[in-house]
Design an enzyme around this catalytic site. Structure first.
Site, mmCIF file in Angstrom:
data_model
loop_
_atom_site.group_PDB
_atom_site.id
_atom_site.type_symbol
_atom_site.label_atom_id
_atom_site.label_comp_id
_atom_site.label_asym_id
_atom_site.label_seq_id
_atom_site.Cartn_x
_atom_site.Cartn_y
_atom_site.Cartn_z
ATOM 1 N N GLY A 7 0.800 -1.218 0.000
ATOM 2 C CA GLY A 7 0.000 0.000 0.000
ATOM 3 C C GLY A 7 0.835 1.270 0.000
ATOM 4 O O GLY A 7 2.068 1.247 0.103
ATOM 5 N N HIS A 8 0.138 2.394 -0.069
ATOM 6 C CA HIS A 8 0.834 3.690 -0.172
ATOM 7 C C HIS A 8 1.587 4.030 1.109
ATOM 8 O O HIS A 8 1.158 3.745 2.213
ATOM 9 C CB HIS A 8 -0.136 4.816 -0.556
ATOM 10 C CG HIS A 8 -1.318 4.992 0.364
ATOM 11 N ND1 HIS A 8 -2.345 5.836 0.084
ATOM 12 C CD2 HIS A 8 -1.625 4.425 1.544
ATOM 13 C CE1 HIS A 8 -3.235 5.801 1.054
ATOM 14 N NE2 HIS A 8 -2.806 4.945 1.948
ATOM 15 N N ASN A 9 2.750 4.651 0.917
ATOM 16 C CA ASN A 9 3.632 5.107 2.001
ATOM 17 C C ASN A 9 4.164 3.977 2.877
ATOM 18 O O ASN A 9 4.667 4.213 3.976
ATOM 19 C CB ASN A 9 2.935 6.149 2.876
ATOM 20 C CG ASN A 9 2.711 7.453 2.150
ATOM 21 O OD1 ASN A 9 1.642 7.667 1.587
ATOM 22 N ND2 ASN A 9 3.713 8.314 2.137
ATOM 23 N N SER A 32 1.124 2.964 5.028
ATOM 24 C CA SER A 32 1.960 3.619 6.049
ATOM 25 C C SER A 32 2.556 2.665 7.073
ATOM 26 O O SER A 32 3.098 3.101 8.090
ATOM 27 C CB SER A 32 1.176 4.718 6.778
ATOM 28 O OG SER A 32 0.777 5.723 5.862
#
Length: 343
Positions: free
Chosen positions: A242-244, A262
């Site tokens: 996923g993102h970050n 994250s």
């Protein structure tokens, strides 16, 4: 590949036992090897195949003592598995040397893109404006390289991969078929009417050197900043990052694992298949997670082995798994005891 047993022995520091002039053309499994091929014996369970194999040469340990006559030439080495890895690298380099370094006439390369020396661009591949590809990198057919993407030297990108705008890939990386790097992260906010509004994803993905990513794995771009895959990471097929997210150096992850946004996974972790991580977690270095574990809270202590969902200590998880299979029997015993107490 055309190499004598003697020449190969010099490359892998082996001792030849048998005819040193036999010619080896490629590797094969011991059960299937044919004349001209080299195979190996590391697991004693496969020793019976050694006396029947049609292989021309066999890698064995220096301590191995056969129980019957052997036709192939033996190459004795200190560590068979490590030597097999070296041998396969030699074979792969030989195959790569036969691949022409050229830009296909059916590729679309933007005028502002920069290609290093000895780069190959395959048929129907697109290299967009401002993209940079380092020396010796092979980009196979039907790959999309987005605007301002930077790809390092000596990478191998298999057919159908997509590397979207502004993403960065280091040196000596491998992207297998249909990998997607830099799709939008899963970012949405509900409004007052219960509808979900998209949060723009304006970051990128940064992949450091010597990373390998399996087929159909996806790594989302950051909302802001970068999704980070550190040096030496190995990702299997069908993984979602996923993102970050940050994945630490030399961490390996098996198929169908998923990491929510994250979360930061430490270095030298080993993640089994179908492991799931909730978002915004910190996972300590050296964490080992059994297949199908579910991680819903931080793992602060390094070098732990965990299993189950939610994940807990591996030994306790094994005991719990054993007890779980006995629950029907225990339920019946409790019911009988309750009945006796009532009587």
């Amino acid at each position: 590949m055309q190499i004598s047993a003697a020449a190969l022995a010099r490359l892998i520091d082996a001792t030849v036992e048998g005819d040193p002039e036999v010619i080896i053309t490629g590797p094969a499994r011991i059960e299937e090897a044919a004349a001209g091929q080299i195979t190996f014996l590391a697991n004693p369970a496969y020793e019976h195949h050694l006396y029947q194999t049609q292989a021309t040469a066999v890698l064995v340990s220096r301590e191995f003592r056969p129980k019957a006559a052997i036709a192939p030439t033996l190459l004795r080495v200190d560590n068979v598995y490590e030597t097999v890895s070296e041998l396969l690298q030699v074979y792969q380099r030989d195959q790569a040397s036969q691949t022409p370094r050229q830009v296909s006439q059916h590729a679309c390369v933007a005028d502002s893109a920069s290609l290093g020396e000895e780069v190959r661009i395959g048929t129907f591949t697109v290299v967009s404006e401002g993209a940079t590809i380092g020396a010796g990198t092979v980009v196979q057919d039907q790959v999309f390289i987005g605007p301002n993407v930077r790809i390092g030297s000596n990478c191998l990108i298999y057919p159908g991969a997509r590397v979207l705008r502004d993403c960065v890939i280091g040196n000596d990386c491998i992207l297998h078929a249909n990998v997607v790097i830099g799709a939008d992260g899963f970012g949405f906010l509900p409004d007052g009417e219960g509808n979900y509004r998209k949060v723009p994803q304006v970051g990128n993905v940064v992949i450091e050197d010597d990373v390998e990513i399996g087929s159909n794995t996806t790594i989302d771009r950051a909302t802001m900043g970068a999704t980070l895959i550190r040096r030496g990471v190995k990702l299997d097929n069908l993984i979602q990052i996923g993102h970050n997210v940050e994945v630490g150096a030399n961490t390996v992850m098996a198929a169908q694992a998923g990491v929510a946004g994250s979360t930061k996974i430490g270095a030298n972790c080993r993640i089994g298949g179908q492991v799931g991580f909730a978002g915004h977690l910190t996972i300590a270095d050296g964490t080992n997670l059994q297949a199908q574990a579910g991680v819903a809270k931080h793992i602060r202590e390094p070098n732990q082995a965990l299993g189950g969902s939610p994940a807990f200590g591996y030994r306790d998880w094994i005991k719990s798994s054993i007890l779980h299979t006995r629950l029907p029997e225990l339920y019946k015993r409790i019911a009988r005891l309750e009945k006796r107490l009532e009587e």
